[in-house]
Design an enzyme around this catalytic site. Structure first.
Site, PDB file in Angstrom:
ATOM      1  N   GLU A 170     -50.402 -10.840 -22.184  1.00 38.99           N
ATOM      2  CA  GLU A 170     -51.547 -10.969 -21.331  1.00 38.99           C
ATOM      3  C   GLU A 170     -51.793 -11.959 -20.494  1.00 38.99           C
ATOM      4  O   GLU A 170     -52.968 -12.761 -20.335  1.00 38.99           O
ATOM      5  CB  GLU A 170     -52.917 -10.497 -22.226  1.00 38.99           C
ATOM      6  CG  GLU A 170     -52.754  -9.341 -22.962  1.00 38.99           C
ATOM      7  CD  GLU A 170     -53.686  -8.815 -24.060  1.00 38.99           C
ATOM      8  OE1 GLU A 170     -54.613  -9.663 -24.174  1.00 38.99           O
ATOM      9  OE2 GLU A 170     -53.842  -7.725 -24.516  1.00 38.99           O
ATOM     10  N   ASN A 211     -45.558  -9.297 -22.556  1.00 44.00           N
ATOM     11  CA  ASN A 211     -46.561  -8.227 -23.047  1.00 44.00           C
ATOM     12  C   ASN A 211     -47.705  -8.198 -22.615  1.00 44.00           C
ATOM     13  O   ASN A 211     -48.352  -9.303 -22.243  1.00 44.00           O
ATOM     14  CB  ASN A 211     -46.389  -8.202 -24.507  1.00 44.00           C
ATOM     15  CG  ASN A 211     -47.079  -6.990 -25.359  1.00 44.00           C
ATOM     16  OD1 ASN A 211     -46.247  -5.939 -25.121  1.00 44.00           O
ATOM     17  ND2 ASN A 211     -47.909  -7.052 -26.018  1.00 44.00           N
ATOM     18  N   HIS A 247     -52.514   0.927 -23.778  1.00 44.15           N
ATOM     19  CA  HIS A 247     -53.476   1.415 -24.157  1.00 44.15           C
ATOM     20  C   HIS A 247     -54.381   2.205 -23.250  1.00 44.15           C
ATOM     21  O   HIS A 247     -54.839   1.812 -22.256  1.00 44.15           O
ATOM     22  CB  HIS A 247     -54.425   0.120 -24.439  1.00 44.15           C
ATOM     23  CG  HIS A 247     -53.810  -0.576 -25.517  1.00 44.15           C
ATOM     24  ND1 HIS A 247     -54.235  -0.298 -27.112  1.00 44.15           N
ATOM     25  CD2 HIS A 247     -53.496  -2.093 -25.972  1.00 44.15           C
ATOM     26  CE1 HIS A 247     -53.569  -1.195 -27.849  1.00 44.15           C
ATOM     27  NE2 HIS A 247     -53.289  -2.203 -27.045  1.00 44.15           N
ATOM     28  N   GLU A 276     -47.637  -0.996 -27.786  1.00 43.34           N
ATOM     29  CA  GLU A 276     -49.089  -0.501 -28.352  1.00 43.34           C
ATOM     30  C   GLU A 276     -49.580   0.572 -27.921  1.00 43.34           C
ATOM     31  O   GLU A 276     -51.028   0.586 -27.794  1.00 43.34           O
ATOM     32  CB  GLU A 276     -50.047  -1.854 -28.052  1.00 43.34           C
ATOM     33  CG  GLU A 276     -49.275  -3.192 -28.453  1.00 43.34           C
ATOM     34  CD  GLU A 276     -50.323  -4.598 -28.231  1.00 43.34           C
ATOM     35  OE1 GLU A 276     -51.603  -4.174 -28.051  1.00 43.34           O
ATOM     36  OE2 GLU A 276     -49.992  -5.567 -28.178  1.00 43.34           O
ATOM     37  N   ASP A 278     -51.906   3.836 -27.563  1.00 46.90           N
ATOM     38  CA  ASP A 278     -52.963   4.682 -28.303  1.00 46.90           C
ATOM     39  C   ASP A 278     -53.722   5.216 -26.679  1.00 46.90           C
ATOM     40  O   ASP A 278     -53.424   4.711 -25.800  1.00 46.90           O
ATOM     41  CB  ASP A 278     -53.916   3.875 -29.104  1.00 46.90           C
ATOM     42  CG  ASP A 278     -54.681   2.722 -28.587  1.00 46.90           C
ATOM     43  OD1 ASP A 278     -54.622   2.520 -27.310  1.00 46.90           O
ATOM     44  OD2 ASP A 278     -55.230   1.978 -29.350  1.00 46.90           O
TER      45      ASP A 278
HETATM   46  C1  XIL Z   1     -56.004  -6.191 -31.981  1.00 52.25           C
HETATM   47  C2  XIL Z   1     -56.210  -5.729 -33.353  1.00 52.25           C
HETATM   48  O1  XIL Z   1     -55.786  -4.238 -33.349  1.00 52.25           O
HETATM   49  C3  XIL Z   1     -57.444  -5.967 -33.921  1.00 52.25           C
HETATM   50  O2  XIL Z   1     -57.482  -5.552 -35.307  1.00 52.25           O
HETATM   51  C4  XIL Z   1     -57.854  -7.446 -33.836  1.00 52.25           C
HETATM   52  O3  XIL Z   1     -59.322  -7.471 -34.419  1.00 52.25           O
HETATM   53  C5  XIL Z   1     -57.785  -7.674 -32.236  1.00 52.25           C
HETATM   54  O4  XIL Z   1     -56.633  -7.548 -31.796  1.00 52.25           O
HETATM   55  N1  XIL Z   1     -53.810  -6.016 -27.207  1.00 52.25           N
HETATM   56  C6  XIL Z   1     -52.833  -7.008 -28.299  1.00 52.25           C
HETATM   57  C7  XIL Z   1     -53.353  -6.757 -29.749  1.00 52.25           C
HETATM   58  O5  XIL Z   1     -51.966  -7.485 -27.790  1.00 52.25           O
HETATM   59  O6  XIL Z   1     -52.690  -7.911 -30.281  1.00 52.25           O
HETATM   60  C8  XIL Z   1     -54.669  -6.297 -29.970  1.00 52.25           C
HETATM   61  O7  XIL Z   1     -54.766  -5.962 -31.322  1.00 52.25           O
HETATM   62  C9  XIL Z   1     -55.162  -5.236 -29.200  1.00 52.25           C
HETATM   63  C10 XIL Z   1     -55.060  -5.413 -27.730  1.00 52.25           C
END
Ligand code: XIL
Length: 360
Positions: A170, A211, A247, A276, A278
């Site tokens: 990020e 990422n 996401h 990641e 979802d």
């Molecule tokens: C999130 C986890 O899922 C949570 O449990 C934690 O509290 C915060 O981080 N982007 C990312 C991940 O790269 O590391 C994040 O994970 C979600 C967003």
């Protein structure tokens, strides 16, 4: 069928994730992989193996320890795992110079026992840093030294056992400007090249990824990554992969040019990965949101399968029982393919069917 074959994994003979016959083998959810074969429902892992794609999930280490059906599903459904939290700096070095690798090592052991690859997440980020990494206490020179030491320590600890590292997470804002972080403020933009060089020095075999989120399609943000990768490549920096977190939310849809975007990074010589995924929705769920969710998951999977060097597709958790979404996005949830009872939603069947088509 993709050419790259993966290590053999036993085919599942049942699709139920809970052991409950109520959800098993519903005839409407599984398209047979071959029209003449008897319909055989399989887990995601077996069918992804046949499609030549690694399928993964983020793993909640408390759930892995305490929840046997969860643990069984992680082993059965996935060929890669990512630590949801325990490889982040605040977990691995809570006090300066005092490391705690225990939880992460448990995940590595689990992965080895189940013949899974590990995606290391994440080395450099603005979140979940230890409290002692505080710009008020450390000078820029000291911050650079502790960041370097952190990367060398962590990558060395897991050397040979981590397949991909999310080296930087990020680094850009959605408008393509550099995110204002402790690293940018103190070290300047060069921290990214440094981080990749240090990680590569510590484990030359690991594939090193950028990422981010909101970087699926062609946008100001992905343009910034594209320009950065060109710059890094020109400078000989060891950068190997473009990670797309994925996401999504049903109310925002899926960028239609996701494949186009993956392809331009692949033309620069990078691998790509969804890291990641979802697909959340405003609650309560209803049938059209559930359908849109299934389409969101499959749109990204399809882009990965259509791309030339998209090597893995990872879910940020596979069950709503442990999803991070409700805690972070007010009024939203139901973001994973399995509900709180580990019962598959249409998204699960859609992922499996898409993989099955690719495996033909
Ligand atoms: C999130 C986890 O899922 C949570 O449990 C934690 O509290 C915060 O981080 N982007 C990312 C991940 O790269 O590391 C994040 O994970 C979600 C967003």
């Amino acid at each position: 069928m993709k050419v790259r074959a993966l290590a053999g994994v036993a085919l599942l003979t049942t699709m139920t994730l809970t052991g409950s016959p109520a959800t098993a083998g519903a005839p409407t959810t599984a398209a047979p992989a071959h029209p003449t074969a008897p319909q055989q429902a399989t887990g995601l892992r077996a069918v992804a193996d046949r499609a030549g794609l690694r399928i993964g999930t983020a793993v909640d280490m408390n759930a892995l320890a305490d929840d046997a059906p969860y643990r069984a599903a992680v082993a059965r459904e996935f060929s890669t795992v990512t630590a949801e939290n325990v490889m982040k700096w605040e977990s691995t070095e809570p006090q300066r110079g005092v490391h705690d690798w225990a939880a992460a090592d448990r995940l590595i052991d689990f992965a080895r026992a189940n013949r899974q690859k590990v995606r290391g997440h994440t080395l450099v980020w603005h979140n979940q840093n230890p409290a002692w990494v505080n710009e008020r206490d450390l000078t820029p020179a000291q911050l650079r030294a502790v960041l370097r030491q952190h990367i060398i320590d962590e990558v060395t600890h897991f050397k040979g056992r981590v397949w991909h590292w999310d080296v930087v997470n990020e680094v850009f804002n959605d408008d393509g400007t550099w995110r204002d972080t402790i690293w940018l403020r103190n070290l300047g933009q060069g921290y990214v090249a440094d981080a990749f060089r240090w990680a590569h020095q510590a484990d030359p075999q690991a594939k090193l990824f950028l990422n981010d989120y909101n970087n699926e399609g062609v946008s100001a943000k992905s343009d910034a990554y594209y320009a950065l990768v060109k710059q890094l490549k020109a400078a000989g920096v060891p950068v190997h992969g473009y990670g797309v977190q994925g996401h999504l939310a049903v109310q925002y849809g899926v960028p239609g040019d996701t494949l186009t975007n993956l392809r331009r990074f692949e033309r620069l010589g990078l691998q790509t990965a969804f890291t990641e995924v979802d697909v959340r929705m405003p609650l309560p769920a209803d049938p059209i949101k559930v359908q849109a969710q299934a389409q969101g998951f499959t749109a990204l999977l399809q882009a990965c399968l259509l791309a030339d060097r998209c090597v893995s597709y990872t879910l940020w958790g596979f069950t709503d029982r442990y999803s991070w979404v409700p805690g972070v996005f007010d009024g939203e949830g139901s973001a994973t393919p399995l509900d709180e009872n580990l019962t598959p939603k249409p998204a699960y069947a859609a992922l499996r069917d898409t993989l099955a088509i690719a495996a033909r």
